[in-house]
Design a protein around this motif. Structure first.
Motif, short mmCIF file in Angstrom:
data_model
loop_
_atom_site.label_atom_id
_atom_site.label_comp_id
_atom_site.label_asym_id
_atom_site.label_seq_id
_atom_site.Cartn_x
_atom_site.Cartn_y
_atom_site.Cartn_z
N VAL A 89 53.15 62.17 9.77
CA VAL A 89 52.84 63.11 8.71
C VAL A 89 51.38 62.88 8.30
O VAL A 89 51.02 61.76 7.93
CB VAL A 89 53.76 62.90 7.49
CG1 VAL A 89 53.40 63.87 6.37
CG2 VAL A 89 55.23 63.04 7.89
N PHE B 166 48.39 63.30 0.05
CA PHE B 166 49.78 62.96 -0.20
C PHE B 166 50.40 63.95 -1.18
O PHE B 166 51.57 64.32 -1.05
CB PHE B 166 49.88 61.54 -0.77
CG PHE B 166 49.63 60.45 0.24
CD1 PHE B 166 50.32 60.40 1.44
CD2 PHE B 166 48.69 59.47 -0.02
CE1 PHE B 166 50.09 59.40 2.35
CE2 PHE B 166 48.45 58.46 0.90
CZ PHE B 166 49.15 58.42 2.09
N VAL C 161 59.22 52.99 7.63
CA VAL C 161 58.12 53.81 7.11
C VAL C 161 56.83 52.98 7.10
O VAL C 161 56.84 51.79 6.75
CB VAL C 161 58.42 54.31 5.69
CG1 VAL C 161 57.29 55.19 5.18
CG2 VAL C 161 59.75 55.06 5.66
N HIS D 166 51.26 67.07 0.74
CA HIS D 166 52.40 66.81 1.64
C HIS D 166 53.71 66.84 0.87
O HIS D 166 54.74 67.30 1.37
CB HIS D 166 52.25 65.43 2.31
CG HIS D 166 51.25 65.38 3.41
ND1 HIS D 166 51.21 66.31 4.44
CD2 HIS D 166 50.25 64.51 3.68
CE1 HIS D 166 50.23 66.01 5.27
NE2 HIS D 166 49.63 64.92 4.83
N SER D 167 53.67 66.34 -0.36
CA SER D 167 54.91 66.24 -1.14
C SER D 167 55.48 67.61 -1.50
O SER D 167 56.63 67.71 -1.94
CB SER D 167 54.66 65.44 -2.43
OG SER D 167 53.88 66.19 -3.36
N LEU E 96 52.98 57.86 7.44
CA LEU E 96 52.42 58.73 6.40
C LEU E 96 50.91 58.52 6.28
O LEU E 96 50.44 57.40 6.07
CB LEU E 96 53.07 58.43 5.06
CG LEU E 96 54.60 58.57 4.99
CD1 LEU E 96 55.09 58.11 3.62
CD2 LEU E 96 55.03 60.01 5.25
N LEU F 39 58.15 61.76 -2.40
CA LEU F 39 58.26 61.77 -0.94
C LEU F 39 59.06 60.59 -0.42
O LEU F 39 59.95 60.73 0.42
CB LEU F 39 56.86 61.78 -0.33
CG LEU F 39 56.74 61.88 1.20
CD1 LEU F 39 57.52 63.06 1.73
CD2 LEU F 39 55.28 61.98 1.60
N PHE G 174 52.45 53.34 6.11
CA PHE G 174 51.25 54.07 5.72
C PHE G 174 50.21 53.90 6.83
O PHE G 174 50.13 52.84 7.46
CB PHE G 174 50.68 53.55 4.40
CG PHE G 174 51.46 53.93 3.19
CD1 PHE G 174 51.67 55.27 2.87
CD2 PHE G 174 51.98 52.96 2.33
CE1 PHE G 174 52.39 55.64 1.73
CE2 PHE G 174 52.69 53.31 1.19
CZ PHE G 174 52.90 54.65 0.90
N LEU H 87 53.96 60.42 -4.02
CA LEU H 87 54.57 59.43 -3.14
C LEU H 87 55.94 58.98 -3.66
O LEU H 87 56.84 58.70 -2.87
CB LEU H 87 53.64 58.23 -2.98
CG LEU H 87 52.45 58.47 -2.06
CD1 LEU H 87 51.46 57.31 -2.11
CD2 LEU H 87 52.91 58.70 -0.61
#
Length: 263
Positions: A36, A73, A134, A76-77, A96, A121, A136, A118
């Motif tokens: 993402v 971010f 996950v 994206h959310s 992410l 998300l 970053f 975040l």
């Protein structure tokens, strides 16, 4: 005659069962990875480069990406496409990446936009993808730093701010960080003749995306990328150098620090 046919039928079903079991076991070994991010992810189709590197090293992997230029971010959310992917598909790994300038914002911006985005998300990921790992994705500094902000107007000060931002997120959310930015900057310093940047001094060349993909491979699989396919890099020396450099960086305490789980 009847017994012979019965034996053949039994044998047929036995072979079919073996094939089904084999197919199922193979599918279980496939790692499904979702990236993402924005242009730092999709430029040169970095996720596909990563996939080919991993496959050439013997991994069974399928990679997808949900990306859009200049997305933070916060943006994206709000993406419905991302939420559909988290609801409707199963992922083993989710990476992410936000905007490079996300990490340069003041605390007010973080508190009002980045953290709430975040929170939302990651809650969605943990609810729908509880088994997913996950990460970053720490981005790299612009070649000449950020011209819009005086205190980040050289690459090292910009990288320090970006790294501090991701370290903050790592501590806040207990999510490891793939330190692409650290590897990138170290490579540029070690080999100033390298061509990782496009003319805009920000986006990656193919070689830059290859370095990113190699770093992702080492972080996610815990292995050196040495021996992987070179793909479309024309300069054989550059290809070997990137693989060796990332392989060495992966073994450093700094690289492992960012990958360490805090749970």
């Amino acid at each position: 005659m009847h017994k012979m046919n019965s034996g053949r039928t039994t044998g047929y079903w036995f072979v079919l069962l073996l094939l089904v079991c084999f197919a199922c076991s193979e599918s279980k070994k496939t790692t499904h990875i979702l990236f993402v991010g924005n242009s730092y992810t999709y430029r040169n189709n970095m996720p596909k480069i990563f996939e080919k590197i991993a496959q050439s090293k013997g991994e069974q992997v399928r990679v997808s990406h949900i990306t859009r230029g200049k997305y933070t971010f916060y943006l994206h959310s709000k993406r419905r496409k991302l939420y559909r992917a988290l609801h409707n598909q199963d992922w083993d790994v989710i990476v992410l990446q936000g905007s490079s300038r996300d990490m340069l914002r003041d605390s007010v911006r973080f508190n009002e936009r980045t953290y709430p985005a975040l929170d939302k998300l990651l809650e969605m990921i943990r609810t729908n993808q509880e088994d997913a790992k996950v990460y970053f994705y720490m981005t790299w500094p612009y070649r000449k730093g950020d011209p819009k902000t005086k205190r980040f107007s050289d690459p090292d000060s910009m990288l320090n701010a970006v790294a501090a931002g991701y370290d903050n997120l790592r501590n806040r959310y207990n999510v490891p960080v793939i330190p692409v930015g650290k590897v990138w900057r170290s490579y540029v310093v070690a080999y100033p003749e390298s061509k990782l940047y496009l003319k805009d001094n920000s986006h990656p060349t193919y070689e830059g995306s290859y370095l990113v993909a190699c770093t992702m491979y080492s972080a996610i699989y815990g292995k050196s990328p040495q021996g992987a396919d070179k793909l479309s890099i024309q300069n054989q020396e550059e290809y070997n150098r990137i693989q060796q450099f990332v392989g060495k960086k992966y073994r450093t305490k700094e690289f492992q620090f960012y990958l360490k789980d805090l749970n």
